[in-house]
Design a protein around this motif. Structure first.
Motif, PDB file in Angstrom:
ATOM      1  N   GLU A  38      48.876  86.578 -48.566  1.00 15.83           N
ATOM      2  CA  GLU A  38      48.917  86.654 -50.024  1.00 15.83           C
ATOM      3  C   GLU A  38      49.098  85.262 -50.638  1.00 15.83           C
ATOM      4  O   GLU A  38      48.497  84.943 -51.665  1.00 15.83           O
ATOM      5  N   ASP A  41      45.773  83.492 -50.368  1.00 15.58           N
ATOM      6  CA  ASP A  41      44.843  84.047 -51.362  1.00 15.58           C
ATOM      7  C   ASP A  41      45.179  83.542 -52.760  1.00 15.58           C
ATOM      8  O   ASP A  41      44.283  83.195 -53.538  1.00 15.58           O
ATOM      9  N   ASP A  42      46.480  83.497 -53.084  1.00 18.68           N
ATOM     10  CA  ASP A  42      46.899  83.008 -54.405  1.00 18.68           C
ATOM     11  C   ASP A  42      46.525  81.538 -54.574  1.00 18.68           C
ATOM     12  O   ASP A  42      46.050  81.118 -55.638  1.00 18.68           O
ATOM     13  N   ASN A  43      46.744  80.751 -53.515  1.00 18.62           N
ATOM     14  CA  ASN A  43      46.406  79.323 -53.577  1.00 18.62           C
ATOM     15  C   ASN A  43      44.906  79.120 -53.764  1.00 18.62           C
ATOM     16  O   ASN A  43      44.467  78.262 -54.542  1.00 18.62           O
ATOM     17  N   LEU A  44      44.110  79.913 -53.030  1.00 17.44           N
ATOM     18  CA  LEU A  44      42.660  79.792 -53.151  1.00 17.44           C
ATOM     19  C   LEU A  44      42.182  80.218 -54.532  1.00 17.44           C
ATOM     20  O   LEU A  44      41.286  79.598 -55.107  1.00 17.44           O
ATOM     21  N   THR A  45      42.792  81.287 -55.060  1.00 16.79           N
ATOM     22  CA  THR A  45      42.419  81.746 -56.405  1.00 16.79           C
ATOM     23  C   THR A  45      42.759  80.686 -57.448  1.00 16.79           C
ATOM     24  O   THR A  45      41.969  80.401 -58.344  1.00 16.79           O
ATOM     25  N   ARG A  46      43.941  80.095 -57.304  1.00 10.25           N
ATOM     26  CA  ARG A  46      44.354  79.048 -58.250  1.00 10.25           C
ATOM     27  C   ARG A  46      43.453  77.817 -58.121  1.00 10.25           C
ATOM     28  O   ARG A  46      43.053  77.227 -59.128  1.00 10.25           O
ATOM     29  N   SER A  48      40.352  77.773 -57.073  1.00  9.40           N
ATOM     30  CA  SER A  48      39.043  78.118 -57.625  1.00  9.40           C
ATOM     31  C   SER A  48      39.064  78.052 -59.149  1.00  9.40           C
ATOM     32  O   SER A  48      38.136  77.529 -59.772  1.00  9.40           O
ATOM     33  N   ALA A  49      40.140  78.567 -59.757  1.00  9.75           N
ATOM     34  CA  ALA A  49      40.247  78.544 -61.217  1.00  9.75           C
ATOM     35  C   ALA A  49      40.337  77.105 -61.732  1.00  9.75           C
ATOM     36  O   ALA A  49      39.717  76.755 -62.744  1.00  9.75           O
ATOM     37  N   THR A 192      46.100  71.541 -57.287  1.00  9.62           N
ATOM     38  CA  THR A 192      46.210  72.747 -56.442  1.00  9.62           C
ATOM     39  C   THR A 192      47.184  72.583 -55.286  1.00  9.62           C
ATOM     40  O   THR A 192      47.522  73.553 -54.626  1.00  9.62           O
TER      41      THR A 192
END
Length: 232
Positions: A38, A41-46, A48-49, A192
């Motif tokens: 998790e 995933d949160d790091n990758l989502t951040r 990407s944003a 990031t």
């Protein structure tokens, strides 16, 4: 057959304790693994944003700068002078105007094309080439402003094309671009708190990783993902 005292002790005390320990370790491992996944995933989502936000902000800047330049009479009038991209004097005149504007814009790609899509001058630190550039220029000649990421000579550029109008017709195209290089990668890493690598095809164009195994691991992972996508 009756069990002696020692086997009974092992059966009713040691084995349950070992089983409980194993189950507890398994639960802890699953919980930690879930939290790690998790977190990743949160790091990758951040990340990407943040990347999308940075690219969007640069695209907006390039678009506004391009529109301002192509509407300046000093710029668009230079494309209405007699001559062609094969004329040295004509190219020198357009180049002088282009350099003047790029001294303010400071774009890594600053290229001017004629009404037939022929390159007149390129006055930035980089230069675009290839079918992707030709497609962008063709789109601009059809009066559509477009943005894209171009791969040129092992380097990535975020670029935008703007049609140049004069006398109610398209007389040329302006291509502006900023490189996606070390400065961009470092800024993204700071935002990031993650290492950043950009690739074009299967080659690394820029990365915040050091030399050695980390880069090899990134390339291996990229190839596995690419093969998986191709097989899907």
């Amino acid at each position: 057959m009756k069990l002696t005292l020692r086997p009974k002790i092992i059966l009713f005390t040691v084995i349950p304790l070992v089983t409980l320990t194993f189950v507890a370790l398994w639960v802890v491992n699953q919980t930690i693994s879930k939290q790690v996944r998790e977190g990743i995933d949160d790091n990758l989502t951040r990340a990407s944003a943040n990347l999308e936000g940075m690219l969007s902000a640069r695209a907006e800047y390039l678009g506004v700068a391009g529109e301002v330049i192509v509407q300046d009479p000093r710029f668009f009038s230079s494309l209405t002078l007699p001559g062609s991209h094969e004329d040295d004097e004509y190219r020198a005149t357009v180049a002088g105007v282009a350099r003047e504007f790029n001294s303010i814009t400071r774009a890594d790609l600053f290229e001017v094309f004629d009404a037939k899509g022929g390159l007149i001058v390129s006055v930035g630190t980089g230069r675009s080439d290839g079918s992707a550039t030709r497609a962008l220029v063709a789109s601009a000649l059809a009066e559509h402003q477009r943005a894209a990421v171009l791969s040129t000579a092992g380097q990535l550029h975020q670029a935008i094309v703007v049609p140049v109008h004069a006398g109610g017709r398209v007389v040329g195209v302006l291509l502006l671009g900023k490189d996606i290089g070390q400065e961009f990668a470092s800024r993204l890493r700071d935002l990031t708190r993650s290492e950043v690598t950009f690739l074009a095809g299967s080659a690394i164009t820029e990365t915040t990783l050091g030399d050695g195994l980390d880069r090899t691991a990134v390339l291996d992972a990229f190839r596995r993902v690419s093969r998986g996508a191709a097989d899907a």
